[in-house]
Design a protein around this motif. Structure first.
Motif, short mmCIF file in Angstrom:
data_model
loop_
_atom_site.label_atom_id
_atom_site.label_comp_id
_atom_site.label_asym_id
_atom_site.label_seq_id
_atom_site.Cartn_x
_atom_site.Cartn_y
_atom_site.Cartn_z
N GLN A 151 71.48 110.09 64.53
CA GLN A 151 70.21 110.26 63.85
C GLN A 151 69.37 111.32 64.54
O GLN A 151 69.36 111.43 65.76
N ASP A 152 68.66 112.08 63.74
CA ASP A 152 67.75 113.07 64.27
C ASP A 152 66.50 112.37 64.80
O ASP A 152 66.08 111.34 64.25
N PRO A 153 65.87 112.92 65.82
CA PRO A 153 64.65 112.28 66.34
C PRO A 153 63.50 112.45 65.34
O PRO A 153 63.43 113.42 64.61
N VAL A 154 62.61 111.48 65.34
CA VAL A 154 61.44 111.53 64.48
C VAL A 154 60.40 112.42 65.15
O VAL A 154 60.05 112.22 66.32
N LEU A 155 59.91 113.41 64.43
CA LEU A 155 58.92 114.32 64.98
C LEU A 155 57.52 113.80 64.72
O LEU A 155 57.25 113.16 63.71
N SER A 156 56.62 114.11 65.61
CA SER A 156 55.23 113.69 65.48
C SER A 156 54.55 114.53 64.40
O SER A 156 54.82 115.72 64.24
N THR A 157 53.65 113.89 63.66
CA THR A 157 52.91 114.62 62.63
C THR A 157 51.58 115.14 63.14
O THR A 157 50.85 115.78 62.40
#
Length: 88
Positions: free
Chosen positions: A45-51
């Motif tokens: 899974q790709d890491p979740v980026l901050s918005t």
């Protein structure tokens, strides 16, 4: 009257015929590929980026490289730079 070779051919078990394995191998390869794809999707899974915006580290003249994806896509299609938002 059947000959000896044809009766021996009919009495052989199903797994001794080569064409049976040719027919089974196609769907079997697809099922195995599905499991491999699921494993890769679940474990890679790709890491979740901050918005949140990174304003302290963003240089003033960052330009198009920090534009949102839609603006970057439009720039690639039309060649126009996106309008700069002036937040003060």
């Amino acid at each position: 009257m059947p000959t000896h070779s044809s009766s021996a051919l009919q009495q052989r078990p199903w797994w001794t015929h080569g064409h049976v394995w040719l027919i089974i191998s196609g769907p079997l390869v697809v099922v195995i590929a599905g499991f491999v794809t699921f494993y890769l999707a679940a474990n890679g899974q790709d890491p979740v980026l901050s918005t949140q915006e990174v304003t302290a580290q963003t240089p003033k003249d960052a330009g198009i490289s920090l534009a949102p994806a839609v603006q970057a896509r439009n720039h690639a299609a039309t060649g126009e730079l996106p309008a700069q938002n002036s937040k003060k």
